[in-house]
Write a protein that holds these residues in place. Sequence first.
Motif, PDB file in Angstrom:
ATOM      1  N   TYR B  92       0.548  -1.781   0.268  1.00  0.00           N
ATOM      2  CA  TYR B  92       0.361  -0.001  -0.204  1.00  0.00           C
ATOM      3  C   TYR B  92       0.914   1.151  -0.137  1.00  0.00           C
ATOM      4  O   TYR B  92       0.611   2.475  -0.719  1.00  0.00           O
ATOM      5  CB  TYR B  92      -0.704  -0.018   1.329  1.00  0.00           C
ATOM      6  CG  TYR B  92      -1.965   0.453   1.265  1.00  0.00           C
ATOM      7  CD1 TYR B  92      -2.948   1.311   0.268  1.00  0.00           C
ATOM      8  CD2 TYR B  92      -1.804   1.982   2.350  1.00  0.00           C
ATOM      9  CE1 TYR B  92      -3.821   2.386  -0.066  1.00  0.00           C
ATOM     10  CE2 TYR B  92      -2.708   3.023   2.084  1.00  0.00           C
ATOM     11  CZ  TYR B  92      -3.925   3.265   1.439  1.00  0.00           C
ATOM     12  OH  TYR B  92      -4.042   4.419   1.781  1.00  0.00           O
ATOM     13  N   SER B  93       1.679   1.375   0.766  1.00  0.00           N
ATOM     14  CA  SER B  93       2.919   2.347   0.651  1.00  0.00           C
ATOM     15  C   SER B  93       3.394   2.631  -0.176  1.00  0.00           C
ATOM     16  O   SER B  93       3.416   3.443  -0.729  1.00  0.00           O
ATOM     17  CB  SER B  93       3.352   2.411   1.603  1.00  0.00           C
ATOM     18  OG  SER B  93       2.620   1.859   3.327  1.00  0.00           O
ATOM     19  N   PHE B  94       4.070   1.538  -1.055  1.00  0.00           N
ATOM     20  CA  PHE B  94       4.622   1.137  -2.066  1.00  0.00           C
ATOM     21  C   PHE B  94       3.724   2.693  -3.649  1.00  0.00           C
ATOM     22  O   PHE B  94       4.593   2.776  -4.177  1.00  0.00           O
ATOM     23  CB  PHE B  94       4.847  -0.441  -2.569  1.00  0.00           C
ATOM     24  CG  PHE B  94       6.965  -0.518  -2.154  1.00  0.00           C
ATOM     25  CD1 PHE B  94       7.744   0.064  -2.119  1.00  0.00           C
ATOM     26  CD2 PHE B  94       6.848  -1.372  -1.193  1.00  0.00           C
ATOM     27  CE1 PHE B  94       8.939   0.356  -1.918  1.00  0.00           C
ATOM     28  CE2 PHE B  94       7.588  -2.094  -0.842  1.00  0.00           C
ATOM     29  CZ  PHE B  94       8.664  -0.628  -0.703  1.00  0.00           C
ATOM     30  N   ARG B  96       1.132   4.197  -3.227  1.00  0.00           N
ATOM     31  CA  ARG B  96       0.528   5.161  -2.475  1.00  0.00           C
ATOM     32  C   ARG B  96       1.240   7.045  -1.601  1.00  0.00           C
ATOM     33  O   ARG B  96       0.854   7.897  -2.422  1.00  0.00           O
ATOM     34  CB  ARG B  96      -0.642   4.847  -1.534  1.00  0.00           C
ATOM     35  CG  ARG B  96      -1.417   4.473  -2.180  1.00  0.00           C
ATOM     36  CD  ARG B  96      -2.498   5.250  -2.882  1.00  0.00           C
ATOM     37  NE  ARG B  96      -3.301   4.518  -3.173  1.00  0.00           N
ATOM     38  CZ  ARG B  96      -3.838   3.072  -4.599  1.00  0.00           C
ATOM     39  NH1 ARG B  96      -2.755   2.838  -4.879  1.00  0.00           N
ATOM     40  NH2 ARG B  96      -4.979   2.266  -4.070  1.00  0.00           N
ATOM     41  N   ALA B  97       2.478   6.293  -1.645  1.00  0.00           N
ATOM     42  CA  ALA B  97       3.394   6.856  -0.401  1.00  0.00           C
ATOM     43  C   ALA B  97       3.909   8.330  -1.024  1.00  0.00           C
ATOM     44  O   ALA B  97       4.617   7.684  -2.626  1.00  0.00           O
ATOM     45  CB  ALA B  97       4.175   6.505  -0.016  1.00  0.00           C
ATOM     46  N   GLN B  98       4.249   9.065  -0.962  1.00  0.00           N
ATOM     47  CA  GLN B  98       4.877  10.413  -2.594  1.00  0.00           C
ATOM     48  C   GLN B  98       6.156  10.855  -1.417  1.00  0.00           C
ATOM     49  O   GLN B  98       7.400  10.911  -0.505  1.00  0.00           O
ATOM     50  CB  GLN B  98       4.628  11.706  -1.961  1.00  0.00           C
ATOM     51  CG  GLN B  98       2.601  11.695  -1.757  1.00  0.00           C
ATOM     52  CD  GLN B  98       2.415  11.843  -3.690  1.00  0.00           C
ATOM     53  OE1 GLN B  98       3.277  12.038  -4.717  1.00  0.00           O
ATOM     54  NE2 GLN B  98       1.411  11.603  -3.966  1.00  0.00           N
ATOM     55  N   ILE B  99       7.424   9.286  -1.304  1.00  0.00           N
ATOM     56  CA  ILE B  99       8.339   9.238  -0.550  1.00  0.00           C
ATOM     57  C   ILE B  99       9.536   8.700  -2.132  1.00  0.00           C
ATOM     58  O   ILE B  99       9.185   7.971  -2.459  1.00  0.00           O
ATOM     59  CB  ILE B  99       8.302   7.696   0.104  1.00  0.00           C
ATOM     60  CG1 ILE B  99       7.972   7.770   1.444  1.00  0.00           C
ATOM     61  CG2 ILE B  99       9.589   7.880   0.389  1.00  0.00           C
ATOM     62  CD1 ILE B  99       6.944   6.942   2.094  1.00  0.00           C
ATOM     63  N   ALA B 101      12.244   8.389  -1.924  1.00  0.00           N
ATOM     64  CA  ALA B 101      13.182   7.016  -2.020  1.00  0.00           C
ATOM     65  C   ALA B 101      12.745   5.605  -2.961  1.00  0.00           C
ATOM     66  O   ALA B 101      12.650   4.287  -2.621  1.00  0.00           O
ATOM     67  CB  ALA B 101      14.242   6.610  -0.601  1.00  0.00           C
ATOM     68  N   LEU B 105      13.185   1.569  -2.848  1.00  0.00           N
ATOM     69  CA  LEU B 105      12.865   0.532  -2.606  1.00  0.00           C
ATOM     70  C   LEU B 105      12.239  -0.848  -2.840  1.00  0.00           C
ATOM     71  O   LEU B 105      12.417  -1.694  -2.529  1.00  0.00           O
ATOM     72  CB  LEU B 105      11.950   1.059  -1.156  1.00  0.00           C
ATOM     73  CG  LEU B 105      13.041   2.034  -0.467  1.00  0.00           C
ATOM     74  CD1 LEU B 105      11.230   2.985   0.541  1.00  0.00           C
ATOM     75  CD2 LEU B 105      13.934   1.457   0.539  1.00  0.00           C
TER      76      LEU B 105
END
Lengths: 294, 275
Positions: B92-94, B96-99, B101, B105
């Motif tokens: 989910y983070s992969f 949706r996240a605005q990161i 890095a 990852l």
Amino acid sequence: MRKDRRLHWLLLAPALILMAVMLYYPMFGTVYESFHETSFLSPDPKFAGLALYRRILADRTFAEVVVNSIVWTFGVVLLQNILGFLTALLLNQNLPMQGVLRAIVLLPFILPGVVAAILWRFMYDPQLGLVNSLLLQMGLIENSVAWLADSRMAMASVIVAAVWKGFPFSMLIYLAALQNVDQSQIEAATLDGAGPTRRLLDVTLPAIRDVIVVNVVLTLILTFNYFDIIWVLTRGGPQSATHIFPTKIYETGFGQFRFGEAATYGVFSILVLAVLVALYAIVQGRANRRRVVA
Amino acid sequence: MKQKRSTRLVLTLMQVLLALVVLLPFFWMVSVSLKPPTEPFAIPARLWPDHPTVGNYVSAFRPEFRTYFMNSLVVSLATVVITVTLGLLAAYSFTRAQIVAISALVGLVVLAQMFPHSAIIIPIYKMMRSADLLNTYWSLILAYVSVTLPVAIWMLRGFLLKLPAALEESAAIDGATPLRVFWDIVVPLSRPGLIATSVYVLIVTWQEFLFALSFTSTKEMRTLPVGLNDFIGQYGIRYGELMASSVMVSLPVMAVFFFLQRYFVAGVTAGAVKG
């Protein structure tokens, strides 16, 4: 937005930490171990410098393991992909019983690896096995063959068993790719008078080229790492005729408690894997770029 | 497309041949498992049992077998639950996240799928030994979660990428907390992906051999594949029992697979074909 980011890091953390501790960190551990010697008699690791590397490179079995790994990996990958592709072509025709056959073909893939290996060990039994019985009855061989005990036949025998177990996986991916091929192109080629072979070579194969390449490299990696079938069928024998990296590592480490030497073999297999993974990254990257352009 | 009759005949023959190649070993496994003790020794080997019996199943279902079965069940189910939970959170983070890095990852996850487990088993074994986890369920569960997690993340990511983010956004605008959004929208919508991933993890852990062989040292902790491998030496000539055990080891995972096949096939091929 910042709070959002913190939440996402929190969700990622367990998976990342676990992978770091259990997969990435041990890779360095293997390199460390390869510089330290242990044995059943002296279990405390002693710094050995490059001694283990020198010892292994001078050992005749190392060359055997390298050659066996090459024969095993390429043999399985080639046969498994050809058989998988042909099966996918066959199951992509409009024929009755297609659904049932698809389910049947997947059976070896779900069969647990150790069960498949035990089953094939029994199939290959010189006296009681089905392989000899059938071949004798059909008149293809005159005397029973000791498939797994004969060092000239052992590698071919484990490859056949592994292909039987593995080809459904390749089939599954090729079938999905074939079903994605644009039917209008095939129909256009048919109208232009192209026969089945021409259609296969000029339309189907170019359309699924990326899938073929990725599938081949993926099975290369999986086959190079595969342990179960060879260990249960032959334990790497007779002598070292079927020893590949994973079986040699296990036997050296847990059979003889020579952790350092097992780790040194591990370092060599990581190096081979690094080459294969780089290859995978290159073909995947190319395939993705082509997809973006197209 | 119309096919000529001769073409159809050839194709049908090839189908029959294919089914034979695949089914013959299975047929023989089941046949031998139903043979009374002396029949497997008939030379040449006979395809059909002359006097079928379930005796082998009864004797193969010995107390050790039941212990192995329970161990496999506990380890596999725990691994499925933990892997799928951690995998969904990470996937989910992969997606949706605005990161910044994030793509690096994701690369680490893809790389982790290709690790040679035999090459890193010595340090993992030593870690387990110093943590006093050898010969416990935890050594296997930890190892299994770490090897299935990368693939699980990859499969679930494929499913989540197809979900429209708009639903989540409108729920967030309506004032739902991120956790509510995740629990009420993301989890139910990813059910097919969760099922496919669970089946995959189950298939892998149910048959895992290398870690189970290296990390367990007593009969009480053996899993089915290792127990079955032990049978070869001990009961090497009792082929009927060996084949009956093999059938019993295979049945649970085959049953699960056939009920959930369509999810699984979609999950595996989505990643491979679409990249």
